[in-house]
Scaffold this motif. Structure first.
Motif, PDB file in Angstrom:
ATOM      1  N   ASP A  94      37.837  39.591  36.990  1.00 51.04           N
ATOM      2  CA  ASP A  94      37.609  40.114  36.937  1.00 51.04           C
ATOM      3  C   ASP A  94      38.343  41.377  36.971  1.00 51.04           C
ATOM      4  N   HIS A  95      38.977  40.860  36.434  1.00 48.69           N
ATOM      5  CA  HIS A  95      40.364  41.907  35.810  1.00 48.69           C
ATOM      6  C   HIS A  95      40.383  41.191  33.907  1.00 48.69           C
ATOM      7  N   PRO A  96      39.735  40.910  33.316  1.00 47.81           N
ATOM      8  CA  PRO A  96      40.370  40.944  32.039  1.00 47.81           C
ATOM      9  C   PRO A  96      41.254  41.505  31.188  1.00 47.81           C
ATOM     10  N   GLY A  97      41.784  40.829  30.388  1.00 48.86           N
ATOM     11  CA  GLY A  97      42.394  41.758  29.855  1.00 48.86           C
ATOM     12  C   GLY A  97      44.356  42.150  30.739  1.00 48.86           C
ATOM     13  N   LYS A  98      43.702  41.810  31.669  1.00 51.06           N
ATOM     14  CA  LYS A  98      45.423  42.283  32.524  1.00 51.06           C
ATOM     15  C   LYS A  98      46.057  40.574  33.509  1.00 51.06           C
ATOM     16  N   ARG A  99      47.449  40.755  32.791  1.00 43.58           N
ATOM     17  CA  ARG A  99      47.610  39.773  33.205  1.00 43.58           C
ATOM     18  C   ARG A  99      48.034  39.260  36.014  1.00 43.58           C
ATOM     19  N   ILE A 100      47.825  38.289  35.328  1.00 41.13           N
ATOM     20  CA  ILE A 100      47.702  37.958  36.944  1.00 41.13           C
ATOM     21  C   ILE A 100      49.357  37.086  37.168  1.00 41.13           C
ATOM     22  N   VAL A 101      50.003  37.707  37.886  1.00 41.89           N
ATOM     23  CA  VAL A 101      51.421  37.604  38.815  1.00 41.89           C
ATOM     24  C   VAL A 101      51.484  36.778  39.597  1.00 41.89           C
ATOM     25  N   LEU A 102      52.158  35.975  40.133  1.00 37.42           N
ATOM     26  CA  LEU A 102      52.113  34.978  41.135  1.00 37.42           C
ATOM     27  C   LEU A 102      53.275  34.933  41.815  1.00 37.42           C
ATOM     28  N   ILE A 103      53.443  35.427  43.066  1.00 44.42           N
ATOM     29  CA  ILE A 103      54.585  35.976  43.635  1.00 44.42           C
ATOM     30  C   ILE A 103      54.747  34.517  45.109  1.00 44.42           C
ATOM     31  N   ASP A 104      55.352  34.078  45.261  1.00 41.39           N
ATOM     32  CA  ASP A 104      55.797  33.499  46.387  1.00 41.39           C
ATOM     33  C   ASP A 104      56.957  33.673  47.174  1.00 41.39           C
ATOM     34  N   ARG A 105      57.354  32.741  48.596  1.00 45.34           N
ATOM     35  CA  ARG A 105      58.637  33.007  49.036  1.00 45.34           C
ATOM     36  C   ARG A 105      60.124  32.731  47.960  1.00 45.34           C
ATOM     37  N   THR A 106      59.546  31.682  47.415  1.00 43.56           N
ATOM     38  CA  THR A 106      60.851  31.349  46.193  1.00 43.56           C
ATOM     39  C   THR A 106      60.658  31.289  44.755  1.00 43.56           C
ATOM     40  N   GLY A 107      59.595  31.423  44.759  1.00 44.03           N
ATOM     41  CA  GLY A 107      59.062  31.389  43.025  1.00 44.03           C
ATOM     42  C   GLY A 107      58.441  30.260  42.751  1.00 44.03           C
ATOM     43  N   ALA A 108      59.474  29.067  43.629  1.00 43.88           N
ATOM     44  CA  ALA A 108      58.969  27.646  43.166  1.00 43.88           C
ATOM     45  C   ALA A 108      57.323  27.483  42.855  1.00 43.88           C
ATOM     46  N   GLN A 109      57.007  28.157  44.236  1.00 43.74           N
ATOM     47  CA  GLN A 109      54.688  27.023  44.106  1.00 43.74           C
ATOM     48  C   GLN A 109      54.520  28.131  43.183  1.00 43.74           C
ATOM     49  N   ALA A 110      54.649  29.599  42.739  1.00 41.03           N
ATOM     50  CA  ALA A 110      54.309  30.700  41.957  1.00 41.03           C
ATOM     51  C   ALA A 110      54.335  29.611  40.300  1.00 41.03           C
ATOM     52  N   ILE A 111      55.754  29.174  39.797  1.00 42.50           N
ATOM     53  CA  ILE A 111      56.211  27.916  38.530  1.00 42.50           C
ATOM     54  C   ILE A 111      54.786  27.043  38.338  1.00 42.50           C
TER      55      ILE A 111
END
Length: 109
Positions: free
Chosen positions: A69-86
């Motif tokens: 839905d968003h070609p060319g855009k970076r998708i950034v994941l966030i969570d409480r500590t960063g561990a799941q996102a990583i």
């Protein structure tokens, strides 16, 4: 919420929460909060973030749909500590990840 992990199209990296906020606000990135609904209820959802529970059914497919839905855009994941996102970023964008292997994805309704 600590480091925001960037996925899709590049190796996982980190942004400060301020950088993630500013980038989302300016439309440079799609900010995806991968915490649970209980965590969102407890703390609220970051303004402009897409809520997408990492433990929900079809999480990977829905995340891939955001990419379509968003070609060319970076998708950034966030969570409480960063561990799941990583962990998710490494799984999807790592050397053996679905996207790294250029396997097919379908748009999510």
């Amino acid at each position: 919420m600590l480091p925001a992990s960037v996925v899709f199209g590049q190796a996982p990296a980190s942004l400060s929460v301020r950088e993630a906020y500013e980038a989302a606000r300016s439309g440079e990135i799609i900010l995806v909060d991968i915490r649970s609904a209980a965590e969102w209820a407890d703390t609220g959802l970051p303004q402009g973030a897409v809520p997408l529970d990492v433990d929900a059914t079809a999480f990977d497919v829905r995340l891939a749909g955001l990419r379509l839905d968003h070609p060319g855009k970076r998708i950034v994941l966030i969570d409480r500590t960063g561990a799941q996102a990583i962990a998710v970023a490494q799984k999807l964008a790592g050397p053996d990840g679905w996207l790294a292997e250029k396997l097919p994805v379908a748009a999510y309704p």
